[in-house]
Every structure is written in structure tokens, then in C-alpha cells.
Design an enzyme around this catalytic site. Structure first.
Site, PDB file in Angstrom:
ATOM      1  N   THR A  62       0.831  -1.213   0.000  1.00  0.00           N
ATOM      2  CA  THR A  62       0.000   0.000   0.000  1.00  0.00           C
ATOM      3  C   THR A  62       0.861   1.257   0.000  1.00  0.00           C
ATOM      4  OG1 THR A  62      -1.625  -1.256   1.269  1.00  0.00           O
ATOM      5  CG2 THR A  62      -1.914   1.139   1.179  1.00  0.00           C
ATOM      6  N   GLY A  71       0.810   3.450  -6.371  1.00  0.00           N
ATOM      7  CA  GLY A  71       0.516   4.725  -7.018  1.00  0.00           C
ATOM      8  C   GLY A  71      -0.666   5.423  -6.359  1.00  0.00           C
ATOM      9  N   ARG A  97      -5.212  -4.499 -18.393  1.00  0.00           N
ATOM     10  CA  ARG A  97      -3.794  -4.708 -18.108  1.00  0.00           C
ATOM     11  C   ARG A  97      -3.270  -6.010 -18.733  1.00  0.00           C
ATOM     12  NH1 ARG A  97      -3.314  -2.550 -11.888  1.00  0.00           N
ATOM     13  NH2 ARG A  97      -3.343  -0.384 -12.511  1.00  0.00           N
ATOM     14  N   HIS A 153       0.118  -7.931  -9.223  1.00  0.00           N
ATOM     15  CA  HIS A 153      -0.972  -8.129  -8.268  1.00  0.00           C
ATOM     16  C   HIS A 153      -1.429  -9.576  -8.363  1.00  0.00           C
ATOM     17  CE1 HIS A 153      -4.442  -6.525  -5.935  1.00  0.00           C
ATOM     18  NE2 HIS A 153      -5.118  -7.490  -6.521  1.00  0.00           N
ATOM     19  N   GLU A 160      -5.520  -7.795  -0.492  1.00  0.00           N
ATOM     20  CA  GLU A 160      -4.987  -8.622  -1.581  1.00  0.00           C
ATOM     21  C   GLU A 160      -4.858 -10.089  -1.192  1.00  0.00           C
ATOM     22  OE1 GLU A 160      -1.744  -6.641  -3.646  1.00  0.00           O
ATOM     23  OE2 GLU A 160      -1.312  -8.472  -4.769  1.00  0.00           O
ATOM     24  N   ALA A 183      -7.916  -1.787  -6.374  1.00  0.00           N
ATOM     25  CA  ALA A 183      -7.358  -2.468  -5.191  1.00  0.00           C
ATOM     26  C   ALA A 183      -7.424  -1.572  -3.967  1.00  0.00           C
ATOM     27  CB  ALA A 183      -5.921  -2.897  -5.442  1.00  0.00           C
ATOM     28  N   LEU A 184      -7.110  -0.301  -4.156  1.00  0.00           N
ATOM     29  CA  LEU A 184      -7.119   0.565  -2.971  1.00  0.00           C
ATOM     30  C   LEU A 184      -8.532   0.750  -2.442  1.00  0.00           C
ATOM     31  CD1 LEU A 184      -4.135   2.802  -3.825  1.00  0.00           C
ATOM     32  CD2 LEU A 184      -4.381   1.295  -1.894  1.00  0.00           C
TER      33      LEU A 184
HETATM   34  P1  FAD Z   1      -0.157  -4.905   1.732  1.00  0.00           P
HETATM   35  O1  FAD Z   1      -0.295  -3.428   1.661  1.00  0.00           O
HETATM   36  O2  FAD Z   1       0.891  -5.548   0.918  1.00  0.00           O
HETATM   37  O3  FAD Z   1       0.033  -5.256   3.276  1.00  0.00           O
HETATM   38  C1  FAD Z   1       0.224  -6.580   3.716  1.00  0.00           C
HETATM   39  C2  FAD Z   1       1.151  -6.527   4.911  1.00  0.00           C
HETATM   40  O4  FAD Z   1       1.203  -7.807   5.527  1.00  0.00           O
HETATM   41  C3  FAD Z   1       2.579  -6.181   4.528  1.00  0.00           C
HETATM   42  O5  FAD Z   1       3.033  -5.102   5.299  1.00  0.00           O
HETATM   43  C4  FAD Z   1       3.345  -7.464   4.812  1.00  0.00           C
HETATM   44  O6  FAD Z   1       4.682  -7.244   5.187  1.00  0.00           O
HETATM   45  C5  FAD Z   1       2.528  -8.047   5.942  1.00  0.00           C
HETATM   46  N1  FAD Z   1       2.741  -9.493   6.120  1.00  0.00           N
HETATM   47  C6  FAD Z   1       2.865 -10.442   5.169  1.00  0.00           C
HETATM   48  N2  FAD Z   1       3.041 -11.643   5.730  1.00  0.00           N
HETATM   49  C7  FAD Z   1       3.015 -11.457   7.063  1.00  0.00           C
HETATM   50  C8  FAD Z   1       3.156 -12.314   8.190  1.00  0.00           C
HETATM   51  N3  FAD Z   1       3.375 -13.637   8.057  1.00  0.00           N
HETATM   52  N4  FAD Z   1       3.071 -11.780   9.437  1.00  0.00           N
HETATM   53  C9  FAD Z   1       2.891 -10.441   9.607  1.00  0.00           C
HETATM   54  N5  FAD Z   1       2.788  -9.575   8.576  1.00  0.00           N
HETATM   55  C10 FAD Z   1       2.823 -10.081   7.323  1.00  0.00           C
HETATM   56  N6  FAD Z   1      -3.753  -0.479  -6.497  1.00  0.00           N
HETATM   57  C11 FAD Z   1      -4.613   0.533  -6.798  1.00  0.00           C
HETATM   58  O7  FAD Z   1      -5.811   0.387  -6.606  1.00  0.00           O
HETATM   59  N7  FAD Z   1      -4.140   1.715  -7.278  1.00  0.00           N
HETATM   60  C12 FAD Z   1      -2.822   1.959  -7.506  1.00  0.00           C
HETATM   61  O8  FAD Z   1      -2.438   3.054  -7.922  1.00  0.00           O
HETATM   62  C13 FAD Z   1      -1.911   0.902  -7.227  1.00  0.00           C
HETATM   63  N8  FAD Z   1      -0.583   1.062  -7.437  1.00  0.00           N
HETATM   64  C14 FAD Z   1       0.280   0.071  -7.071  1.00  0.00           C
HETATM   65  C15 FAD Z   1       1.644   0.286  -7.232  1.00  0.00           C
HETATM   66  C16 FAD Z   1       2.548  -0.678  -6.795  1.00  0.00           C
HETATM   67  C17 FAD Z   1       4.010  -0.434  -6.953  1.00  0.00           C
HETATM   68  C18 FAD Z   1       2.072  -1.867  -6.194  1.00  0.00           C
HETATM   69  C19 FAD Z   1       3.027  -2.901  -5.707  1.00  0.00           C
HETATM   70  C20 FAD Z   1       0.719  -2.099  -6.067  1.00  0.00           C
HETATM   71  C21 FAD Z   1      -0.191  -1.129  -6.509  1.00  0.00           C
HETATM   72  N9  FAD Z   1      -1.562  -1.324  -6.360  1.00  0.00           N
HETATM   73  C22 FAD Z   1      -2.419  -0.315  -6.684  1.00  0.00           C
HETATM   74  C23 FAD Z   1      -2.086  -2.524  -5.707  1.00  0.00           C
HETATM   75  C24 FAD Z   1      -2.348  -2.223  -4.235  1.00  0.00           C
HETATM   76  O9  FAD Z   1      -1.389  -1.307  -3.765  1.00  0.00           O
HETATM   77  C25 FAD Z   1      -2.298  -3.469  -3.377  1.00  0.00           C
HETATM   78  O10 FAD Z   1      -3.134  -4.446  -3.909  1.00  0.00           O
HETATM   79  C26 FAD Z   1      -2.751  -3.149  -1.959  1.00  0.00           C
HETATM   80  O11 FAD Z   1      -2.006  -2.083  -1.430  1.00  0.00           O
HETATM   81  C27 FAD Z   1      -2.639  -4.376  -1.052  1.00  0.00           C
HETATM   82  O12 FAD Z   1      -2.993  -3.972   0.246  1.00  0.00           O
HETATM   83  P2  FAD Z   1      -2.999  -5.047   1.424  1.00  0.00           P
HETATM   84  O13 FAD Z   1      -3.206  -4.298   2.669  1.00  0.00           O
HETATM   85  O14 FAD Z   1      -3.906  -6.145   1.068  1.00  0.00           O
HETATM   86  O15 FAD Z   1      -1.528  -5.642   1.373  1.00  0.00           O
END
Ligand code: FAD
Length: 597
Positions: A184, A188, A424, A534, A563, A578-579
Site C-alpha cells: 500500500t 501509485g 492490463r 498483483h 490482496e 485495489a485501494l
Molecule cells: P499490503 O499493503 O501488501 O500489506 C500486507 C502486509 O502484511 C505487509 O506489510 C506485509 O509485510 C505483511 N505481512 C505479510 N506476511 C506477514 C506475516 N506472516 N506476518 C505479519 N505480517 C505479514 N492499487 C490501486 O488500486 N491503485 C494503484 O495506484 C496501485 N498502485 C500500485 C503500485 C505498486 C508499486 C504496487 C506494488 C501495487 C499497486 N496497487 C495499486 C495494488 C495495491 O497497492 C495493493 O493491492 C494493496 O495495497 C494491497 O494492500 P494489502 O493491505 O492487502 O496488502
């Protein structure tokens, strides 16, 4: 005979004394020279976004101080590396220091810069790179009790933690990396929502139904309609929730790559830092009821009598056991787990060597942990690639596009090959068919009127051109020469594109999203390759974010969001969804976990 022995002994004694004196003489000389030539030295290394400059102060025997003078690393993402790496070098008096996980390029850039400075100081770099022996700490088991435990401090995890607390729960968040943020914080940050105010102000027509249809059809109708409905209906109210906590979004709406429609909101703060800062500020203000434990990796969900009662983890000091009423799994996707990608990939060529945009912690731990307690996994084969990876790192940094409407992609011959407003997966599949799966993004100065404007990754085009990560020219012919494509092809490609911008008619690739012609020099180009971005598949949930098991039943006390879950985006996620997903479902998961008894 006695005399002979005596003479021999005297001879040995003299020889020994001569050598000892010689030895003694070499010691003071060494001390006089010291380990370093005392003074201040400046060195430069390469970070993720450009050069990092440091000033190192040494005495003859000690690295006294390291100051980071200049850098272009991303705030919020690289902060820990910029603080910790110089401090560790000074503390350990050596270069064999730990890289800050999640900020590898920044850490290595600092180490490279310090190395260059120390070379000037005459240091023995090889000796400084020798690993100091680390003292093993005695391990202990930490046991805690709370209402809700959340696995993962990315956007989904922190949204659910805040929401759980708003609904009366004490919360502990476990994060395996040294800092919160996950994917996150490096994203972007484009957030799709049908917005009654901002879209209307720009004359953009939109509706919840259109957002629903584009999401459902954009994922080949593989997504769960009920989950999509919850996503699109709650996307805007969740923006209002974030704003109520102080998060700010810009007034302008944009179309994000693969987003299919102008409904993406951009936070005021760079990248995804706005989301994480907002949640962490809330957590700071509720310290008595909330805690984020970093460097703590969840390894197991504890079940008793068919119900979830806590989580086991590995912390910096040993085992951690947290007992709780309910658990939210929010550990993100598996974009950076090559083995897992290969296990499930059925749609792409071999992904072993393809880099990823993801942070290093995106290894699918949450999916594996939930599976062991019976969670059903869905859509695991749907892995999203983008055509926008940096050829060296796979990251999205250095991506010069500003909005989908205003740039084209050309291959090494200078020809377009796809609708740049397409899905995509469509764009990336077309890129794989080009020579070396390589392309240039081409646009003009209307995207960067002064050159100081930033892209979505907080980099200005001037900085990218200076670092040779983008190219700039006053004519298309000169741009073509700089990037090594056929000039007449590039000129013709742009002329044809401009004719379609005038007519607004679909071109041979089916492109219909246009705004400006590419005709205002200077022109810019940036190189891009496919990159894993993703993972759409994961833990099955229902509309209450409850985890479903392989028999179709709810696992009592277990919730998931973000995710780590599957079934929302189908086979292909729309850019910007995703956000919305992680915040909408994070908020729902937290609320329901707090209410679970
Ligand atoms: P994350 O934000 O990845 O958080 C998961 C957390 O869990 C991490 O901190 C990880 O370290 C932690 N974790 C993992 N395993 C363990 C464990 N065993 N024990 C404890 N902690 C653990 N989506 C959009 O909608 N718009 C955008 O503009 C966009 N741009 C992007 C740009 C990039 C470079 C990337 C990589 C992704 C982008 N995405 C975008 C996709 C979106 O950012 C992600 O799908 C979203 O942020 C995922 O959020 P989350 O909280 O599910 O996972």
C-alpha cells in the site's frame, strides 16, 4: 663446545632482538597511519530513484558521523533506511550492516555512497565489509491477550484495525517487516470511486452500475457479483471515512492504467503514504488500546474447538502468542513469491525471471496460514502483470505516464502495438509479443509543462532525464535517435495517433481514450518491460469479510481483507480498484471482528 653453544645463543638472541625491533617499528608506523585519513569525505551511491549523496566524517581510527546530504528516495518508504543504515555503520564501525527490508535499493545506495567516501579516506574496504560476529540474544516467549489481532500492517490491515477500534475493540497488529506499509505505501495510490462531487466538477459521467459492470466484465465475469456490489457501493463512503480522519485527496480525477474510466482519486501525500499515515496517526492517538508489533511474523492461526482464538508469531525476541476473540488476515498477495507464482500460474509464460513491482514481504504468508485452518482458496491462477516495469528493478518507479489518455507505447521499431487504454492483461500479453518484451512510453510536454511536475511516484521528469531513466528531445527524430528506434516510423506513428485524437474514432487497436495530441515539444520517452503486479486470487470471503472454508462454511472468528483475499476482481483487476477494495473490506472486516463474540 660450551663456548660454541654460548656463541650460537648470543647469535639467536641478536637475531630475535633485530626482528623484534623491526616488528616494534612497524607497529608505531601502522598506528601513525591509522585506519583512515582523518577528515570529511563525500560519496555518492545509486538509490531507487536516483543518486544518494553522503558526507562521512572520520578520525584516524573511527567512523565518527555519516550525514545523508541529498537523496530522491520516496518519503515514508525509505525513511528507515536513511535513518538506520548510517547509524548502523557508525555503531558497528563497518560496512557489513543489515539492509532495511522493503528499502533494499535505498539501503544499498547508502552503503555504496559511504564506501566511496571511505575509499577516499584510504580505508581497507574489504576489512570493513567483513561481517562482525553477532551475539545471539536469549529467546523468550511473549504472551498477550486482546480482542482482535490483525495479521499485516498494510492498508487492509490498518483499515481493519482502526475500524475494529472504532467499534470498541482493543487491537494488536502483527507486521513482519520493520515498518508498516506493505504494498500500500509504495502504490501509485489511485483509488476508484464514483464521486458525486469531483467527477461532476470535471463533467465526467459515471455511475455505480458502470463501475460494477466494468469491474465484473473487466475480470471476465469471474468475480463474485455480491462482493463487487459491496466494493462499488462503499468505495465513495470509504473515501469520506478516510477524509473524516484527516486524509486529503486532490480535486482532479484521473484514469489509471487499466482503470478503464476516469474515476481514480489521487491522495495529496505522495504514493500510498497518505493512507498509512492516516491510520498510524489514529493508532498513535489510541495507544492505550492499539499496538503495532513490527518485525513480528505470524506463523499460525490458533484454533480451539473449531473456533479461532489467536495467532502464533515469531518476533525479534522469540515466539509471540496473542490470544484474541477474532483474527483478521490482511497479509497481502504473493507477487514476490516466485515459487508460489509458478505453482499457480497457468496464464502467462514462465514467470521465474520476471521481476515484480511488489515489496519483498508480498510472499503469500496469509494465504498459506489460512489454508492450514481450512480456508478455501479461489482464483489463485489469476496473476496480474503490468507492461510498466522498470527494466532494472521491475518497480513502477521511473514510469513517466501521467494519464492513460495522453501517452502511447511503441516497440523497438517505433511502432504502436496495442490499445494503451485496454485491460492490463491485454496490454501485457501484447508486450510479450514484441522484441525482448520491451517498449517505450512516449508523450509530450503537456504532461510536464515545466519539467518539475512529479509523476505518480514522486519523481520529476527533469530528475528522470538527468538520471538517464527517461529521454528528452525537441523533435521526434532526435528522440528516436536517442532511444534507438527508426525515426521515420516514430514520426509516422505519432502522426497517425494525432489524427485519431482529432477524429476521436477508435483506431486499428480499438483505442478510444484520447485527450491531447502528442505535438508539443519537448518529447519524452521511458523504457518499460512486463512485471508481476498483483495477485487476484486468495482466501474466499463473503460480503461480511468472513472466511469461508472448503466446505462452504464460515470459519468462526476468522476474517480476511485486501490482496490476501480472492474472488473480487475475477481474472483481471481494474487499475485503481485495489485501494478501494482494501479500504472497503478492511473496514468491514474490522467492524465485524470487533462484534464477534
Ligand atoms: P499490503 O499493503 O501488501 O500489506 C500486507 C502486509 O502484511 C505487509 O506489510 C506485509 O509485510 C505483511 N505481512 C505479510 N506476511 C506477514 C506475516 N506472516 N506476518 C505479519 N505480517 C505479514 N492499487 C490501486 O488500486 N491503485 C494503484 O495506484 C496501485 N498502485 C500500485 C503500485 C505498486 C508499486 C504496487 C506494488 C501495487 C499497486 N496497487 C495499486 C495494488 C495495491 O497497492 C495493493 O493491492 C494493496 O495495497 C494491497 O494492500 P494489502 O493491505 O492487502 O496488502
Amino acid at each position: 663446545m660450551k663456548l660454541k653453544i654460548k656463541r650460537t645463543l648470543i647469535f639467536i638472541l641478536i637475531i630475535t632482538m633485530v626482528f623484534s625491533v623491526a616488528g616494534c617499528q612497524s607497529k608505531p608506523k601502522e598506528q601513525e597511519e591509522g585506519l583512515f585519513k582523518a577528515g570529511k569525505y563525500v560519496g555518492e551511491g545509486q538509490g531507487l530513484n536516483g543518486p544518494i549523496k553522503v558526507e562521512v566524517t572520520v578520525t584516524s581510527s573511527e567512523i565518527k558521523e555519516i550525514k545523508v546530504l541529498e537523496h530522491k528516495e520516496t518519503p515514508g518508504v525509505s525513511d528507515l533506511a536513511i535513518k538506520n543504515v548510517p547509524a548502523s555503520i557508525v555503531e558497528g564501525q563497518g560496512l557489513a550492516v543489515d539492509i532495511v527490508a522493503g528499502a533494499t535499493w535505498s539501503s544499498n545506495g547508502i552503503i555504496e555512497a559511504v564506501t566511496k567516501a571511505l575509499e577516499q579516506a584510504g580505508a581497507d574496504i574489504n576489512a570493513l565489509k567483513t561481517l562482525p560476529v553477532k551475539q545471539e540474544k536469549e529467546k523468550k516467549t511473549t504472551e498477550k491477550e486482546t480482542d482482535v489481532v490483525v495479521i499485516g500492517a498494510g492498508g487492509a490491515g490498518l483499515a481493519s484495525a482502526v475500524s475494529a477500534n472504532e467499534n470498541g475493540a482493543r487491537v494488536i497488529v502483527l507486521e513482519k517487516m520493520p515498518k508498516p506499509g506493505g504494498n500500500t505505501i509504495i502504490s501509485g495510490a489511485s483509488y476508484n470511486a464514483v464521486d458525486p462531487k469531483r467527477q461532476a466538477a470535471q463533467g465526467i459521467e459515471d455511475s455505480i452500475e458502470k463501475h460494477y459492470t466494468q469491474t465484473y466484465e473487466g475480470g471476465d465475469k469471474k468475480g463474485n457479483p455480491e462482493l463487487i456490489q459491496v466494493l462499488v457501493e462503499n468505495a465513495y463512503p470509504t473515501i469520506e471515512w478516510l477524509e473524516s480522519m484527516g486524509m486529503e485527496f486532490k480535486p482532479e480525477i484521473h484514469t489509471v492504467l487499466g482503470g478503464m474510466w476516469p474515476r481514480a482519486h489521487a491522495p495529496v501525500k505522495p504514493l500510498g503514504t497518505g493512507f498509512i499515515d492516516t491510520f498510524m496517526n489514529y493508532i498513535d492517538e489510541h495507544k492505550d488500546q492499539m499496538e503495532v508489533m513490527v518485525n513480528t511474523k505470524a506463523t499460525e492461526i490458533i484454533m480451539e474447538n473449531g473456533k479461532v482464538v489467536g495467532v502464533k508469531a515469531e518476533g525479534p525476541d522469540g515466539d509471540v502468542i496473542i490470544r484474541a476473540n477474532a483474527v483478521v488476515v490482511a497479509a497481502g498477495g504473493f507477487g514476490n513469491n516466485v515459487e508460489m507464482r509458478n505453482e499457480f500460474n497457468t496464464q502467462w509464460p514462465d514467470l521465474t525471471k520476471i521481476k515484480s513491482t511488489n515489496h519483498p514481504g508480498a510472499t503469500g504468508d496469509g494465504i498459506a496460514i489460512a489454508k492450514t485452518v481450512g480456508a478455501n482458496l479461489i482464483g489463485m491462477e489469476y496473476i496480474q502483470l503490468l507492461p510498466m516495469g522498470d527494466p532494472n528493478t521491475g518497480s513502477l518507479s521511473g514510469n513517466i505516464e501521467q494519464s492513460v489518455e495522453n501517452r502511447i507505447f511503441v516497440n523497438m521499431d517505433g511502432n504502436r502495438f496495442v490499445d494503451e487504454g485496454a485491460r492490463r492483461d491485454v496490454m501485457t500479453k501484447a508486450l510479450f509479443e514484441q522484441e525482448d518484451a520491451f517498449m517505450w512510453v512516449v508523450l509530450d510536454s503537456q504532461n510536464y509543462p515545466t519539467g518539475d511536475e512529479k509523476n505518480h511516484f514522486n519523481e520529476s521528469i527533469n530528475e528522470l532525464v538527468a538520471a538517464k531513466r527517461a529521454y528528452k528531445a525537441d523533435t521526434l527524430e532526435d528522440l528516436a535517435a536517442q532511444i534507438g528506434v527508426d525515426p521515420s516510423n516514430l514520426v509516422k506513428t505519432v502522426e497517425d495517433f494525432n489524427a485519431h485524437v482529432d477524429s476521436k474514432e477508435a483506431d486499428e487497436f480499438g483505442r478510444t481514450l484520447y485527450q491531447w495530441k502528442i505535438d508539443k515539444p519537448p518529447y519524452y520517452a521511458g523504457a518499460r518491460v512486463p512485471t508481476v503486479h498483483h495477485t487476484m486470487g486468495g482466501i474466499e470471503i463473503n460480503t461480511e469479510a468472513e472466511v469461508i472454508d472448503t466446505n462452504g462454511n464460515i470459519i468462526p472468528g476468522l476474517y480476511a481483507a485486501g490482496e490476501v483475499t480472492g474472488g473480487i476482481h475475477g481474472s483481471n483487476r481494474l487499475g485503481g480498484n485495489a485501494l478501494a477494495d482494501i479500504n472497503v473490506f478492511g473496514r468491514i472486516a474490522g467492524k465485524n471482528a470487533a462484534a464477534y463474540k
